[in-house]
Design an enzyme around this catalytic site. Structure first.
Site, PDB file in Angstrom:
ATOM      1  N   SER A   1    -104.421 -21.059 -27.879  1.00  0.00           N
ATOM      2  CA  SER A   1    -103.192 -20.159 -27.859  1.00  0.00           C
ATOM      3  C   SER A   1    -103.289 -18.977 -28.755  1.00  0.00           C
ATOM      4  O   SER A   1    -102.780 -18.065 -28.596  1.00  0.00           O
ATOM      5  CB  SER A   1    -101.922 -20.837 -28.250  1.00  0.00           C
ATOM      6  OG  SER A   1    -101.913 -21.735 -26.941  1.00  0.00           O
TER       7      SER A   1
ATOM      8  N   SER B   1    -100.911 -19.801 -25.728  1.00  0.00           N
ATOM      9  CA  SER B   1     -99.480 -19.290 -25.290  1.00  0.00           C
ATOM     10  C   SER B   1     -98.955 -18.318 -26.156  1.00  0.00           C
ATOM     11  O   SER B   1     -97.737 -17.687 -26.068  1.00  0.00           O
ATOM     12  CB  SER B   1     -98.672 -20.676 -25.946  1.00  0.00           C
ATOM     13  OG  SER B   1     -98.927 -20.988 -27.170  1.00  0.00           O
TER      14      SER B   1
ATOM     15  N   LYS C   1     -94.594 -14.590 -33.332  1.00  0.00           N
ATOM     16  CA  LYS C   1     -94.432 -15.375 -32.186  1.00  0.00           C
ATOM     17  C   LYS C   1     -93.008 -15.959 -32.442  1.00  0.00           C
ATOM     18  O   LYS C   1     -92.674 -16.726 -33.367  1.00  0.00           O
ATOM     19  CB  LYS C   1     -95.742 -16.218 -31.910  1.00  0.00           C
ATOM     20  CG  LYS C   1     -95.587 -17.225 -30.696  1.00  0.00           C
ATOM     21  CD  LYS C   1     -96.892 -17.980 -30.884  1.00  0.00           C
ATOM     22  CE  LYS C   1     -96.893 -18.872 -29.698  1.00  0.00           C
ATOM     23  NZ  LYS C   1     -98.200 -19.535 -29.502  1.00  0.00           N
TER      24      LYS C   1
END
Length: 521
Positions: free
Chosen positions: A205, A181, A101
Site C-alpha cells: 500500500s 491503499s 494519509k
C-alpha cells in the site's frame, strides 16, 4: 467527505502567488533552499498548495486525493516562518508542507480511514509519527484519501475508493487506478498537492501507489516507524512509509519519521538503528554493488522498461546477477490468516481508544454499521473480509500462531536466500504491473508482477523508484533487501534515479493516449 472539505475557501483567500512560490514539480529540497535564501516562505508555499488543491481536487481533473485540509495549516506555516526569522531552524523539513494519509491521526482533523463509521473520530491527538514531523518543522497540510479501511474490507474492492472521499483518480490517466491503499497520497504527491506525503503499508500500500503514480516510496523495515494511533490492520506488517517525487525527498522524510515509541514495542531499538538517510547520497553508490535480478512474467511494455532500468544499473556500475525466487506454496493463505486474526484484535483495541462520539467500538459494530449504511458503504463492494476476520478465534489460536511464524520465516528465508546465493546486497524487480482501469463492477484487475508480498510478510524494507512510462503509464523499479537495509536501498535507489532520470510528470489525460510513448519526452 462533503463536510470534511468545507475549509478550502477560507484557507486559500490570499494574494496571487509570486513566481518563486511555484510548487508544481518542485522538490522539498528545492523548496527548502528557496526558504533558506529568502525567495519564499512557508506561508506562501502552504497557500500555493492550498490553491492548487482547491483547483484540482474536486474541480478540474477532480483527483479526489485529499479528504480534509488542516484548518491550522496557514497558522503553522506562519509560526515556522517566525522561528526562521528568529534564527530557530529545526532542520531540512522546516516549513515544508506534508500530507498525511487519513488512517493516521492528526490533532486537528477527524481520522476516518475513509469510513463513515469514523466520521466523528476526532481524537485531538497526533500519532507519534506526525508529532515527529511537526518537531522536525513540517507543516501538516491535511489528510489524503485512501482505499477504505486500507483495502482490508473486501477482496472485491476497487482500490482508491472510500465512502468518505470517493474514488481517487490517477493523474497520468484519470480512468486508471491510483492503486491502494495509499492512493490519495500517491495521486496528491504526483499532482504536486505537496512535495512529500505519508502513506501506510500492510502489503503493497506504499509501493503500489508510488509505482503507479510515478513516485518514490519506501516501505521501511518493521519497527523503524511507530504505528501508534494509526488505524490498524496487522501489528506484524503495518507501517507508515514516506512517499515523494525524488529519493532525496523520501530520505529526508524518513529521517524525520523513524524512531522509538514506548507505546509500540516493535520500535524499541529504532533510535539506535535510525540515521540521516539523506546524508551521503551519491550517484556512485552502485559502483561494484552486486544486485540480484528477478525476472517474473510480465507484459512486453513492462519488460522493455525493466530492460532499460537494468541497463541504467549496469551503466552506473552495478554487477547484475540473475536470480530466481523459490516456490512458496500456501504463502498467501498464511498471510491472509495472519491479517484476519490481527485485524480483529488490533482494530478492537484501537476503537476502544477513540472518543465517545465514535459509536462503533468493535469490528462487530463496524460490520453492523456497514449493513445499516449499505447504500453508501456497500455502493460498489461488500465486507466479506471483515466478516471473515470477525469469525477468527483470536491471537492465541494455534493456527494463527503457526501461520505467523512460518509465513514470516518463509518470506524472510526467500529474500535472504536469494541475496546469499547471488552474493548480492539487494534484489531488483518490477514493483507491479501497469495501472488497470478503475472498475466499480468487477473491482481491481491486478495483472503482471507484484514485488510486495515477501518484504511485507518478512518485515524487510522495500523501495520503489520510477522506471518511466510503459504504454503511457507509470511503472516502478523495486529495491528489496534484508532487515534494516533501508539506508542501503535508499542509496542504491538514488544512484539509479540519477542515472535513469526516468520520472515523467503527469498530464491529467482522461485516458491512455492512442499512441502512448514509452520513454521520457
Amino acid at each position: 467527505m462533503r463536510k470534511a472539505a468545507v475549509l478550502f475557501g477560507l484557507l486559500v483567500a490570499a494574494p496571487a502567488m509570486a513566481q518563486t512560490d511555484r510548487v508544481e514539480e518542485r522538490s522539498a529540497s528545492a523548496l527548502a533552499d528557496d526558504m533558506a535564501a529568502g525567495r519564499t516562505t512557508a506561508e506562501a508555499l502552504t497557500r500555493a498548495y492550498l490553491t492548487r488543491i482547491e483547483a484540482m481536487n474536486r474541480k478540474g481533473p477532480s483527483l479526489r486525493a485529499v479528504i480534509a485540509i488542516n484548518p491550522q495549516a496557514v497558522a503553522e506555516a506562519r509560526a515556522r516562518d517566525a522561528e526562521r526569522r528568529a534564527g530557530q531552524f529545526r532542520g531540512p523539513l522546516h516549513g515544508i508542507p506534508v500530507l498525511i494519509k487519513d488512517n493516521i491521526e492528526t490533532r486537528e482533523n477527524a481520522t476516518t480511514a475513509g469510513s463513515l463509521a469514523l466520521a466523528d473520530n476526532r481524537t485531538g491527538r497526533d500519532a507519534p509519527v506526525v508529532a515527529r514531523l511537526r518537531a522536525a518543522g513540517a507543516v501538516i497540510l491535511g489528510k489524503t484519501n485512501l482505499s477504505e479501511w486500507a483495502n482490508i474490507r473486501s477482496n472485491a474492492s476497487m482500490s482508491g475508493w472510500s465512502a468518505v472521499g470517493g474514488l481517487v483518480r490517477n493523474p497520468y490517466a484519470l480512468d486508471r487506478t491510483s492503486c491502494g491503499s495509499s492512493s490519495g497520497t500517491g495521486a496528491a504527491i504526483a499532482a504536486s498537492f505537496a512535495a512529500i506525503g505519508v502513506g501506510t503499508e500492510t502489503d503493497g500500500s506504499v509501493v503500489c501507489p508510488s509505482a503507479m503514480n510515478g513516485l518514490v516510496g519506501l516501505k521501511p523495515t518493521i519497527g523503524l516507524v511507530s504505528r501508534t494511533h494509526v488505524v490498524p490492520i496487522s501489528h506484524s506488517q503495518d507501517t507508515p512509509g514516506p512517499m515523494g517525487r525524488s529519493v532525496r525527498d523520501v530520505a529526508l522524510l524518513m529521517t524525520a519519521m523513524a524512531g522509538s515509541d514506548p507505546a509500540d514495542p516493535a520500535t524499541q531499538s529504532a533510535d539506535t538503528r535510525r540515521r540521516d538517510y539523506a546524508a551521503g547520497l551519491s550517484a556512485g553508490a552502485l559502483r561494484g554493488m552486486r544486485i540480484a535480478v528477478l525476472r517474473p512474467a510480465m507484459p512486453k511494455a513492462l519488460a522493455d522498461a525493466y530492460d532499460r532500468a537494468l541497463g541504467c544499473l549496469r551503466g552506473a556500475g552495478a554487477v547484475l546477477v540473475e536470480a530466481t525466487l523459490p516456490d512458496l506454496p500456501g504463502l498467501g493463505e498464511q498471510e491472509l490468516t495472519v491479517l484476519k486474526a490481527e485485524l480483529k484484535a488490533d482494530l478492537d483495541a484501537y476503537l476502544a481508544t477513540t472518543p465517545a462520539s465514535v459509536r462503533t467500538r468493535t469490528l462487530a459494530d463496524v460490520i453492523a454499521f456497514n449493513e445499516r449504511e449499505a447504500p453508501r458503504e456497500h455502493r460498489y463492494f461488500g465486507q466479506e473480509l471483515f466478516v471473515a476476520a470477525q469469525a477468527m478465534p483470536g491471537l492465541d489460536d494455534p493456527a494463527y500462531r503457526k501461520a505467523r511464524s512460518d509465513g514470516q520465516a518463509r518470506a524472510a528465508g526467500a529474500i535472504d536466500g536469494v541475496l546469499t546465493a547471488a552474493n548480492a546486497q539487494a534484489i531488483v524487480s518490477p514493483t507491479y504491473g501497469l495501472p488497470w482501469l478503475s472498475d466499480p463492477v468487477n473491482g481491481d484487475q491486478f495483472s503482471g508482477p507484484s514485488a510486495s508480498q515477501l518484504p511485507a510478510m518478512s518485515g524487510y524494507p522495500h523501495l520503489t523508484v520510477p522506471m518511466g512510462l510503459a504504454l503511457g503509464l507509470p511503472v516502478g523499479l523495486s529495491f528489496i533487501g534484508t532487515a534494516n537495509s533501508d539506508a542501503l536501498l535508499i542509496g542504491a535507489g538514488y544512484a539509479y534515479e540519477q542515472a535513469a532520470a526516468a520520472r515523467v510528470a503527469p498530464t491529467y489525460a482522461e485516458h491512455v493516449p492512442d499512441n502512448p510513448g514509452t520513454a521520457r519526452d
